[in-house]
Design a protein around this motif. Structure first.
Motif, short mmCIF file in Angstrom:
data_model
loop_
_atom_site.label_atom_id
_atom_site.label_comp_id
_atom_site.label_asym_id
_atom_site.label_seq_id
_atom_site.Cartn_x
_atom_site.Cartn_y
_atom_site.Cartn_z
N TYR A 45 0.84 -1.19 0.00
CA TYR A 45 0.00 0.00 0.00
C TYR A 45 0.89 1.25 0.00
O TYR A 45 1.39 1.67 1.04
CB TYR A 45 -0.89 0.03 1.24
CG TYR A 45 -1.88 -1.11 1.30
CD1 TYR A 45 -2.97 -1.18 0.43
CD2 TYR A 45 -1.72 -2.11 2.25
CE1 TYR A 45 -3.88 -2.22 0.51
CE2 TYR A 45 -2.62 -3.16 2.33
CZ TYR A 45 -3.70 -3.22 1.46
OH TYR A 45 -4.60 -4.26 1.53
N GLU A 52 -2.08 9.66 -7.31
CA GLU A 52 -3.15 8.65 -7.30
C GLU A 52 -2.59 7.24 -7.43
O GLU A 52 -3.19 6.28 -6.92
CB GLU A 52 -4.14 8.93 -8.44
CG GLU A 52 -4.94 10.21 -8.25
CD GLU A 52 -6.01 10.37 -9.32
OE1 GLU A 52 -6.13 9.46 -10.18
OE2 GLU A 52 -6.73 11.39 -9.30
N THR A 53 -1.47 7.13 -8.11
CA THR A 53 -0.78 5.84 -8.22
C THR A 53 0.71 6.05 -8.00
O THR A 53 1.23 7.14 -8.26
CB THR A 53 -1.00 5.18 -9.60
OG1 THR A 53 -0.40 6.01 -10.62
CG2 THR A 53 -2.48 4.95 -9.88
N LEU A 57 0.75 1.14 -8.67
CA LEU A 57 -0.13 0.70 -7.59
C LEU A 57 -0.97 1.87 -7.10
O LEU A 57 -0.52 3.02 -7.09
CB LEU A 57 0.68 0.14 -6.42
CG LEU A 57 1.53 -1.10 -6.69
CD1 LEU A 57 2.35 -1.46 -5.45
CD2 LEU A 57 0.66 -2.28 -7.11
N LYS A 58 -2.20 1.60 -6.70
CA LYS A 58 -3.08 2.62 -6.15
C LYS A 58 -2.44 3.24 -4.92
O LYS A 58 -1.97 2.54 -4.03
CB LYS A 58 -4.44 2.03 -5.78
CG LYS A 58 -5.39 2.99 -5.06
CD LYS A 58 -6.71 2.33 -4.74
CE LYS A 58 -7.56 3.22 -3.82
NZ LYS A 58 -7.80 4.55 -4.37
N TYR A 60 -2.57 5.99 -1.56
CA TYR A 60 -3.51 6.48 -0.55
C TYR A 60 -2.96 7.76 0.06
O TYR A 60 -1.75 7.90 0.28
CB TYR A 60 -3.74 5.42 0.53
CG TYR A 60 -4.36 4.16 -0.01
CD1 TYR A 60 -5.74 3.98 0.02
CD2 TYR A 60 -3.56 3.17 -0.59
CE1 TYR A 60 -6.32 2.81 -0.49
CE2 TYR A 60 -4.13 2.01 -1.11
CZ TYR A 60 -5.51 1.84 -1.06
OH TYR A 60 -6.08 0.70 -1.58
#
Length: 700
Positions: A45, A52-53, A57-58, A60
């Motif tokens: 994460y 945003e990425t 990967l996304k 947070y």
């Protein structure tokens, strides 16, 4: 619970990277890149409020936005925002985190205060922290690389038997590279940095506990929790796992540099050295030596003794290796006479003693080589075998037949310790290693490694019961006089010369007559540490009249020289002669607590510094090992017609003092027994003087 939290840190199923970067060359980008390329199976994460990425990967905006509570977090953020990041991790319930950034306790008072505040927040929230000022962790078997070390840029680390724990991230990375170059894999790799929470001792304990770990390479500049460190070393020793240590700060200059690096407490280097010996770990003096010995121990096979056989086809190299083996404490024992005769019959111009020289004839006839090696293994009784092959294995036509001939000689000796000195390409070396050979280019390195294996085996074989310190005493308040110190130490089993405390010359004469002449007089005061400087000692008094006069004069002289001192009286003691003069002491080490010192008295301790140490408490077997370590221990065995000293009684004394010091560690700052006379065997040990120093501000 502690181990469980380290498990989440080192073997996580999910990881948050706070400060994750899209740039794979940045500190926040490297761990993300490494984990993805290594095939880490857990969830990753990235946390970055500006993107945003991150690396596909996304991302947070905050840890609080994550869809689950990750097992651990990597904090790749500046020191100034680390407190806020840790606070959010605690609020999220993350059990552990790595702090990469520097600028904390190693940078001065302001950084130290910030580090303490961060540690307090994490502790209150039940979160474990690694670092700050560290390079993180690696777990190659999981493809987990919670680090920004550039050692991974070219090639990942293979899983294997070598654990690495290091206060210095750079040093940890360097030896990881060298281990990889030596063809070995790594179980787990942990760097601890400033150790605001997780210490090197705890990391060592965790790595030792992993079943895949067979040997641990460690680096430290200082040890904060000595008891925990000793427990980790004992776990390794009990599990037959070698620990090979690099400890810097051997000099005053090095100790100062260590303090400025990771703000560690360097402590006494001599004491650290003794702790490693006490618990069977090996201290390497160079990085090359550390790698060589870890390489030898990585197989987890250790010799049952220290007899070493040398096979050579060149007499000069054999002599050199024999010297190296002897210097390493190995027994280069000769072949049995009958076996020598058989080898002479096979090859008349051979030298079959040890080194066993088969000459260059073994190159022409490989069956001779096999016969010689087989005889050494079957009849020599060697615990370790070494062959000197030189550049022969580098020859494509020679290498395989040579290896096969050697292996034929080892038939039936599958778990033997066998080494080679040779020079060949890495691919050829790997073939020999696959057949169970330890391969070195330098005979001295091989000898030190064999010596270390023998030392490990000896430590693993120890079965000494751990002594119990006992109940603390209700010690007096304030400074102790010699008489009071002796009264206290008698309860610990220390024997002193016959003596009496008197207040007048007449009493002194009476007691001297009872004790027997000659006697010595010593002023007794808790306020006078250096008696001789004010005329507080008189020796070799041979009659009552001399004792009476000397006592009255001493009391008058001392009262004038030290009018404010409390004078308890004068000690009248038997003046002993004979035996070997030694010194026994205890001091409170900042890392390890009470440490017992032992050495020969006089010039040996004052000029030659011939002393050794052990952390209290320890048993009689350890005390005997301690006694044998000093260079002058031969004097205790009897030289030039002198009888052997009562070494058993000396060992008993050392153990008893250690247990007394351990039981009273909260009160005692130091003990000095000097001199201690070790009388001839069967006559015991007698201490002639005693001093106990108490810690200030401690209750009785």
């Amino acid at each position: 619970m502690e181990r469980q939290s380290l498990q989440s840190l080192i073997s996580p199923r999910s990881v948050a990277v706070i400060g994750a970067s899209d740039d794979v060359k940045r500190i926040g980008g490297r761990p993300l890149r490494y984990m993805r390329e290594a095939g880490f199976a857990g969830k990753i994460y990235p946390v970055n409020p500006k993107r945003e990425t991150v690396q596909g990967l996304k991302a947070y905006a905050s840890v609080l936005d994550l869809p689950e509570v990750p097992d651990t977090a990597i904090l790749a953020v500046p020191a100034a925002v680390t407190l806020a990041a840790v606070t959010e991790c605690v609020e999220k319930g993350i059990p552990s985190a790595i702090v990469f950034s520097a600028g904390f306790s190693e940078a001065g008072a302001e950084g130290e205060a910030l580090q303490a505040e961060i540690a307090a927040v994490a502790r209150a929230g039940g979160m474990r922290l690694l670092g700050p000022n560290c390079l993180g962790v690696m777990n190659p078997a999981l493809g987990y690389y919670g680090t920004f070390s550039v050692v991974l840029d070219g090639e990942f680390l293979a899983p294997g038997p070598v654990g690495i724990v290091s206060q210095s991230g750079a040093y940890g990375s360097h030896i990881a590279h060298l281990v990889r170059a030596r063809g070995l894999g790594i179980s787990q790799w942990i760097t601890t940095g400033n150790e605001m929470d997780i210490s090197l001792a705890e990391a060592l304990d965790h790595v030792v506990a992993q079943p895949e770990t067979r040997v641990v390479m460690a680096y430290a500049e200082g040890i904060g929790n000595g008891d925990r460190f000793r427990a980790a070393l004992e776990r390794a020793r009990a599990a037959n796992k070698a620990v090979v240590f690099m400890k810097t700060g051997r000099t005053e200059v090095g100790a100062r540099a260590a303090a400025s690096h990771t703000a560690s407490l360097a402590g006494s280097d001599d004491v650290f050295d003794a702790v490693l010996r006490q618990y069977g770990a090996y201290r390497a003096m160079t990085t090359a030596e550390q790698i060589d010995i870890a390489y030898a121990a990585a197989g987890g096979v250790f010799p049952v003794g220290n007899k070493a056989g040398i096979f050579t086809m060149s007499g000069g190299f054999g002599i050199q290796l024999a010297d190296d083996f002897t210097a390493a404490g190995l027994d280069v024992a000769p072949m049995p006479d009958a076996a020598q005769a058989e080898l002479k019959a096979l090859l008349p111009y051979a030298s079959p003693v040890n080194p066993v020289d088969a000459t260059a004839q073994a190159v022409s006839d490989m069956s001779i080589l096999t016969a010689f090696v087989q005889s050494m293994m079957d009849k020599g009784g060697y615990d370790m075998f070494s062959a000197i092959l030189g550049t022969g294995p580098a020859s494509e036509s020679f290498s395989k037949p040579l290896r096969e001939a050697l292996m034929a000689g080892f038939a039936g000796h599958d778990r033997s310790i066998r080494g080679l000195t040779m020079s060949a390409p890495r691919t050829v070396v790997a073939d020999y290693e696959a057949d169970g050979f330890l391969v070195y280019e330098d005979g001295g390195a091989l000898a030190k490694s064999f010596g270390a294996l023998a030392a490990f085996a000896d430590a693993f074989a120890r079965n000494d019961p751990q002594p119990t310190p006992g109940t603390p005493m209700d010690l007096p308040q304030g400074r102790m006089s010699e008489a009071t110190a002796k009264t206290v130490l008698r309860t610990a089993g220390v024997r002193f010369a016959d003596e009496a405390l008197v207040r007048t010359g007449s009493e002194a004469a009476q007691e001297a007559t009872r004790i027997g002449f000659p006697v010595v007089l010593k002023i007794c005061s808790p306020d006078i540490a250096h008696k001789t400087e004010i005329g507080g000692v008189v020796l070799n008094l041979t009659d009552a009249a001399a004792v009476r006069q000397a006592t009255d004069e001493m009391l008058d002289r001392v009262r004038k020289a030290a009018p404010d001192a409390e004078i308890e009286g004068v000690l009248v003691s038997a003046m002993l002669s004979g035996g070997v003069e030694t010194i026994v002491g205890v001091h409170d080490d900042p890392s390890f607590g009470p440490v017992v010192m032992f050495g020969l008295g006089g010039v040996f301790v004052e000029v030659l510094k011939d002393v050794t140490f052990r952390v209290a408490p320890f048993g009689i077997s350890e005390a005997h090992r301690m006694i044998r370590e000093i260079k002058g221990h031969a004097l205790l065995e009897g030289v030039r017609g002198a009888p052997p000293a009562d070494v058993d009684a000396l060992a008993q004394l050392l153990s008893q003092v250690s247990m007394f010091a351990a039981a009273n560690r909260s009160r005692i700052a130091g003990i000095d027994l000097n001199p201690v006379r070790v009388m001839p065997r069967g006559q015991g040990v007698i201490a002639l003087d005693a001093l106990i120093e108490l810690k200030e501000g401690e209750p009785s």
